[in-house]
Design an enzyme around this catalytic site. Structure first.
Site, mmCIF file in Angstrom:
data_model
loop_
_atom_site.group_PDB
_atom_site.id
_atom_site.type_symbol
_atom_site.label_atom_id
_atom_site.label_comp_id
_atom_site.label_asym_id
_atom_site.label_seq_id
_atom_site.Cartn_x
_atom_site.Cartn_y
_atom_site.Cartn_z
ATOM 1 C CE1 TYR A 126 -4.677 -2.007 4.964
ATOM 2 C CE2 TYR A 126 -3.673 0.158 4.681
ATOM 3 C CZ TYR A 126 -4.200 -1.002 4.139
ATOM 4 O OH TYR A 126 -4.257 -1.161 2.783
ATOM 5 C CB SER A 143 -0.894 0.007 1.245
ATOM 6 O OG SER A 143 -1.540 1.255 1.410
#
Length: 678
Positions: A568, A555
């Site tokens: 996350y 990401s």
């Protein structure tokens, strides 16, 4: 509007081809003669409709028929130069085509056109080939069928065989068909119904005779220690052996595999005569063109250790390659096509099962089905007589036939990822599904791994079913579940080349709201999960020796610090560094490891639809439905990132164009300056 004769032919073909007792996949051909209107003259013209080259009877459509003018085809008899030049006649079929002609005419076209019957069926039933390959097949034919079926000695398919059968039909008006030595059956009739009835009568009569008169143990007595292992044990052993077996089958070029532990195979390998019979090879041309002239058979009992079996398989492979090279050298001449590879297509492991290989999953599966046919043929022939396949020279003449080589050269060019076997985690939705779809579209076969088995299976069916994709359950945070998922992939497709670590979840919480349980859950699924998948997959990749790719869907958050997502983003940073670490470690095995850093992908995302989207929208003070547009507006390109954009990057990273790239992270974020890699 479809001609009624053609409609009847298609219906008959589909019925015959749908039942494996009648013929093997893509084996045999059917035909019909009739009249149609010539659009040029307006007059009626007599035509032959015959299944074209490479088609399958069970799924035959009108587009799969070759259509020829019967008068022109039969006129070829007057220009036939003799059996030594019969291959030249195939080119003549093109000058007999009616209109655009439909599918390419097969080598068996002469058989159908020259036999004086309105309808002809040429089939490869196990029961018929059992008689055709028996040492006393001619005598058995008379005993079983009387004068209704005539024996035809082995002759390679072609124009002369068509002339031979036409003569037999003319001289034996009482006959409804014939047994083709070493090959199969041909039947005929004046109506479509009569031809089908005659074909089925020959097939069923042969099967009934074999069942009634076969000796009790056609494969000899049971071999002590060679019986089938319990189901779970043999599948575990098959999975453990699969990387070595794929390496063996792929020494010349990568192959896709198929595994079966069918009772027919296990019974064959559990009896004393299987080494002799396997060495003799298959007989019907359709069989050995797909299975090679003979299989590689492990000469060890079922309880041999995995490590001992692997070592012995490697020794046997070396001997197999030398033997195949010698076979080629014995029979090749100056005009023979080059050797196509010396690796086995069929590998048999006593107590475990059969491993079959081909250029794609369907080819591998069908090769296995053909060897099952061959075992049934051997059982029938040995039960009544002695199995006596066509001789080695004749096998070579077909395997390296110029016409067969021409057929291979007409095959479409392989897709970029042909023969590659992929496992994609979290593939039932969003980015994972898009990546899996792209891999399948580019020629790979894919295991759709997901926590939700039902959804994974639905996606696999959507992508084309088990010859393209299989759905498997995978909790990537569970080491045993990961091992099971890798084993399922190996058993489904024969190996593993490409792994995509995509499974994930996200909890949008601030530091103070994030619990230890939240932290552990986030890291268990993505950091630990991708580690477990990579570790387990790497073992198979290394053992295969074919290189491979491991791809991480990380990401932009792995390098960009944003609010309210500490768990996350931290685990994404973990994944990002795994890419670098594994690239450095696995490079010596030609395994490339790369990553992709997407921005928020909202459309189709399981993560966003499960609460993450609502939380992120709340953080940014917008409506959830506007989240994709919001993300787009903060990028340099002002474009929303879609699952397909990530899939495009995934394909680029695993394609041959980036064969020299490893340890790279590719941003797919439409330009987020704060996430630029430095």
């Amino acid at each position: 509007m479809t001609n009624p004769t053609v409609a009847d032919l298609i219906t008959r073909s589909n019925r015959l081809g749908a039942d494996p007792k009648n013929t093997n996949y893509a084996g045999g051909n059917t035909s019909a003669k009739g009249v149609d209107t010539d659009p040029v003259t307006g007059e009626e013209v007599e035509l032959l409709w015959v299944k074209g080259s490479g088609g399958d009877l069970g799924t035959l459509k009108e587009t799969g028929l070759a259509t020829l003018r019967l008068d022109r085809m039969r006129a070829m008899v007057g220009t036939y130069p003799g059996v030594e030049r019969e291959d030249e006649m195939v080119a003549g079929f093109d000058y007999c085509l009616h209109g655009k002609g439909g599918a390419a005419p097969s080598i068996d076209t002469a058989m159908h056109g020259l036999v004086d019957a309105a309808h002809v069926d040429h089939l490869h039933p196990d029961s018929g080939i059992a008689i055709a390959t028996a040492a006393d097949g001619e005598e058995l034919t008379r005993t079983i069928f009387g004068e209704k079926v005539v024996w035809v000695p082995w002759r390679r398919p072609g124009f002369q065989l068509g002339l031979d059968i036409a003569e037999i039909k003319e001289k034996n008006p009482q006959a409804i068909g014939c047994i083709l030595g070493g090959h199969g059956i041909t039947a005929w009739g004046e109506t479509s119904e009569e031809s089908e009835k005659n074909s089925l009568w020959i097939i069923d009569t042969a099967a009934e005779y074999v069942e009634k008169h076969s000796r009790p143990e056609p494969f000899g007595p049971a071999l002590d220690g060679y019986g089938a292992l319990p189901s779970a044990e043999r599948r575990a052993k098959a999975a453990a052996l699969m990387p070595t077996i794929r390496a063996i089958a792929s020494a010349d070029r990568p192959q896709v595999g198929h595994f079966t532990d069918d009772d027919v195979v296990l019974d064959f390998l559990g009896h004393a005569e299987h080494p002799r019979l396997a060495e003799m090879g298959t007989s019907c041309p359709d069989h050995f063109l797909r299975t090679k002239v003979k299989p590689l058979v492990l000469d060890m009992p079922a309880d041999a250790s995995v490590e001992d079996a692997k070592a012995r398989l490697l020794e046997l492979h070396e001997a197999y390659r030398a033997d195949y090279q010698a076979y080629y050298d014995r029979h090749a001449d100056a005009d023979s096509p080059a050797i196509r590879g010396a690796d086995p297509a069929i590998i048999l492991i006593p107590g475990v099962g059969m491993f079959s290989f081909g250029k794609d999953k369907q080819t591998a599966r069908v090769a296995g089905e053909f060897y099952l046919n061959a075992i049934n043929v051997m059982r029938g022939a040995e039960g009544l007589s002695t199995y006596a396949p066509i001789d080695e020279r004749e096998k070579f003449r077909i395997e390296y036939w110029a016409l067969e080589e021409a057929k291979l050269q007409r095959m479409p060019k392989p897709k970029p990822l042909a023969t590659r076997i992929a496992l994609v985690t979290g593939a039932a939705s969003g980015i994972g599904k898009a990546i899996a779809a792209r891999l399948v579209a580019e020629g790979a076969v894919v295991a759709i791994a997901d926590l939700n088995l039902e959804k994974a299976q639905e996606v696999a069916a959507e992508f084309g079913g088990p010859d393209k994709a299989v759905g498997i359950a995978a909790d990537v945070s569970d080491e045993n579940a990961v091992q099971a998922a890798i084993e399922e992939t190996l058993l489904a497709f024969g190996g593993l080349d490409l792994v995509v670590n995509n499974a994930g979840l996200s909890l949008s919480k601030s530091l103070l709201e994030t619990t230890a349980r939240d932290w552990d859950l986030q890291h268990d699924v993505m950091a630990k999960g991708s580690f477990l998948v990579s570790k387990t997959a790497a073992k198979a990749l290394i053992e295969q020796g074919l290189g491979g790719d491991i791809l991480y869907i990380s990401s932009k958050n792995s390098v960009f610090a944003g609010p309210n997502n500490i768990a996350y983003s931290a685990t994404k940073a973990d994944q990002a560094h795994q890419v670098r670490l594994l690239a450095a470690e696995l490079g010596e095995h030609q395994i490339r490891v790369n990553g992709i850093n997407p921005d928020g992908v909202v459309q189709g995302s399981g993560i966003f639809s499960s609460g993450w989207g609502a939380n992120r929208a709340k953080t940014y003070g917008i409506e959830e439905k506007d989240l994709g547009r919001f993300y787009a507006q903060r990028t340099i390109l002002k474009r929303e990132v879609l699952p397909e954009n990530v899939a495009n990057a995934a394909f680029a990273l695993v394609s041959s164009d980036l064969s020299h790239t490893t340890g790279l992270h590719v941003p797919v974020d439409a330009g987020v300056a704060a996430a630029f890699l430095r």
